[in-house]
Design a protein around this motif. Structure first.
Motif, mmCIF file in Angstrom:
data_model
loop_
_atom_site.group_PDB
_atom_site.id
_atom_site.type_symbol
_atom_site.label_atom_id
_atom_site.label_comp_id
_atom_site.label_asym_id
_atom_site.label_seq_id
_atom_site.Cartn_x
_atom_site.Cartn_y
_atom_site.Cartn_z
ATOM 1 N N LEU A 87 73.154 -5.519 30.987
ATOM 2 C CA LEU A 87 72.176 -6.616 30.979
ATOM 3 C C LEU A 87 71.044 -6.284 31.931
ATOM 4 N N SER A 88 69.845 -6.616 31.542
ATOM 5 C CA SER A 88 68.697 -6.407 32.422
ATOM 6 C C SER A 88 68.654 -7.528 33.462
ATOM 7 N N ASN A 89 67.875 -7.311 34.489
ATOM 8 C CA ASN A 89 67.704 -8.345 35.514
ATOM 9 C C ASN A 89 67.153 -9.631 34.908
ATOM 10 N N ASP A 90 66.253 -9.502 33.938
ATOM 11 C CA ASP A 90 65.691 -10.686 33.279
ATOM 12 C C ASP A 90 66.770 -11.459 32.522
ATOM 13 N N ASP A 91 67.683 -10.725 31.870
ATOM 14 C CA ASP A 91 68.784 -11.380 31.154
ATOM 15 C C ASP A 91 69.673 -12.152 32.128
ATOM 16 N N LEU A 92 69.966 -11.525 33.262
ATOM 17 C CA LEU A 92 70.796 -12.189 34.269
ATOM 18 C C LEU A 92 70.100 -13.436 34.821
ATOM 19 N N LEU A 93 68.817 -13.319 35.120
ATOM 20 C CA LEU A 93 68.075 -14.470 35.638
ATOM 21 C C LEU A 93 68.045 -15.605 34.625
ATOM 22 N N ASP A 94 67.875 -15.280 33.349
ATOM 23 C CA ASP A 94 67.895 -16.312 32.306
ATOM 24 C C ASP A 94 69.243 -17.013 32.270
ATOM 25 N N ALA A 95 70.318 -16.264 32.421
ATOM 26 C CA ALA A 95 71.658 -16.861 32.424
ATOM 27 C C ALA A 95 71.822 -17.785 33.637
ATOM 28 N N PHE A 96 71.324 -17.368 34.802
ATOM 29 C CA PHE A 96 71.435 -18.196 36.009
ATOM 30 C C PHE A 96 70.593 -19.466 35.893
ATOM 31 N N ARG A 97 69.455 -19.381 35.235
ATOM 32 C CA ARG A 97 68.592 -20.553 35.076
ATOM 33 C C ARG A 97 69.287 -21.656 34.271
ATOM 34 N N GLU A 98 70.168 -21.272 33.372
ATOM 35 C CA GLU A 98 70.867 -22.244 32.535
ATOM 36 C C GLU A 98 72.046 -22.898 33.253
ATOM 37 N N MET A 99 72.442 -22.363 34.407
ATOM 38 C CA MET A 99 73.605 -22.880 35.122
ATOM 39 C C MET A 99 73.209 -24.037 36.032
ATOM 40 N N THR A 100 74.140 -24.969 36.220
ATOM 41 C CA THR A 100 73.917 -26.033 37.190
ATOM 42 C C THR A 100 74.161 -25.462 38.581
ATOM 43 N N LEU A 101 73.775 -26.206 39.597
ATOM 44 C CA LEU A 101 73.961 -25.750 40.970
ATOM 45 C C LEU A 101 75.444 -25.562 41.277
ATOM 46 N N LEU A 102 76.279 -26.460 40.799
ATOM 47 C CA LEU A 102 77.715 -26.349 41.051
ATOM 48 C C LEU A 102 78.302 -25.129 40.340
ATOM 49 N N GLU A 103 77.865 -24.870 39.106
ATOM 50 C CA GLU A 103 78.337 -23.692 38.384
ATOM 51 C C GLU A 103 77.903 -22.416 39.093
ATOM 52 N N LEU A 104 76.683 -22.393 39.582
ATOM 53 C CA LEU A 104 76.173 -21.231 40.290
ATOM 54 C C LEU A 104 76.936 -21.015 41.594
ATOM 55 N N SER A 105 77.243 -22.107 42.290
ATOM 56 C CA SER A 105 78.020 -22.011 43.521
ATOM 57 C C SER A 105 79.402 -21.427 43.248
ATOM 58 N N ASP A 106 80.047 -21.887 42.178
ATOM 59 C CA ASP A 106 81.355 -21.348 41.802
ATOM 60 C C ASP A 106 81.245 -19.863 41.461
ATOM 61 N N PHE A 107 80.167 -19.473 40.767
ATOM 62 C CA PHE A 107 79.957 -18.070 40.429
ATOM 63 C C PHE A 107 79.831 -17.223 41.692
ATOM 64 N N VAL A 108 79.061 -17.700 42.664
ATOM 65 C CA VAL A 108 78.860 -16.945 43.904
ATOM 66 C C VAL A 108 80.199 -16.764 44.621
ATOM 67 N N LYS A 109 81.017 -17.812 44.669
ATOM 68 C CA LYS A 109 82.329 -17.705 45.314
ATOM 69 C C LYS A 109 83.193 -16.665 44.606
ATOM 70 N N GLN A 110 83.203 -16.703 43.276
ATOM 71 C CA GLN A 110 83.994 -15.745 42.511
ATOM 72 C C GLN A 110 83.462 -14.323 42.715
ATOM 73 N N PHE A 111 82.141 -14.172 42.753
ATOM 74 C CA PHE A 111 81.520 -12.871 42.990
ATOM 75 C C PHE A 111 81.936 -12.326 44.353
ATOM 76 N N GLU A 112 81.898 -13.194 45.384
ATOM 77 C CA GLU A 112 82.287 -12.784 46.730
ATOM 78 C C GLU A 112 83.740 -12.318 46.763
ATOM 79 N N GLU A 113 84.617 -13.067 46.090
ATOM 80 C CA GLU A 113 86.038 -12.706 46.068
ATOM 81 C C GLU A 113 86.268 -11.415 45.294
ATOM 82 N N THR A 114 85.617 -11.266 44.161
ATOM 83 C CA THR A 114 85.812 -10.096 43.311
ATOM 84 C C THR A 114 85.365 -8.815 44.009
ATOM 85 N N PHE A 115 84.210 -8.863 44.656
ATOM 86 C CA PHE A 115 83.648 -7.661 45.263
ATOM 87 C C PHE A 115 83.838 -7.595 46.774
#
Length: 129
Positions: free
Chosen positions: A4-32
């Protein structure tokens, strides 16, 4: 798997709510096994205290704003929640209806104080942890 390009990722993040994005960041932190945090001055890390000194700074600089109760003016509180979080109407209403709920997590003292004042002005009960 297609890259995925950076633009594709940004488009996906724009569609997320703040709570969904927060959950994603937590999962990202745990995964990596990383920590997504605002950079702090390099001096404390170089002092030899390393992670312990950095953790101490983070604890003092990061606060959670928790909506305890909506109070009598629920509509005003929902409006303030939307202003503070950029949530949609349904998500903000669900958050207010589900109180006590964390509203903002890991924000600086100034942001936490402003959010608390705005929500209390609308009639809500708020704690900052």
């Amino acid at each position: 798997m297609a890259k995925l390009s950076n633009d594709d990722l940004l488009d996906a993040f724009r569609e997320m709510t703040l709570l969904e994005l927060s959950d994603f960041v937590k999962q990202f932190e745990e995964t990596f096994d990383v920590k997504a945090a605002v950079p702090v001055a390099a001096a404390p890390a170089a002092a030899g205290g390393g992670a312990a000194a950095e953790a101490e700074v983070e604890e003092k600089d990061e606060f959670d704003v928790v909506l305890e109760a909506a109070g009598d003016k629920k509509i005003q509180v929902i409006k303030e929640v939307r202003t503070l979080t950029s949530l949609g109407l349904k998500e903000a209403k669900d958050l207010v209806d589900g109180a006590p709920k964390p509203l903002l997590e890991r924000v600086n003292k100034e942001t936490a104080d402003k959010a608390k004042a705005a929500l209390e002005g609308a009639g809500a009960t708020v704690t900052v942890k």
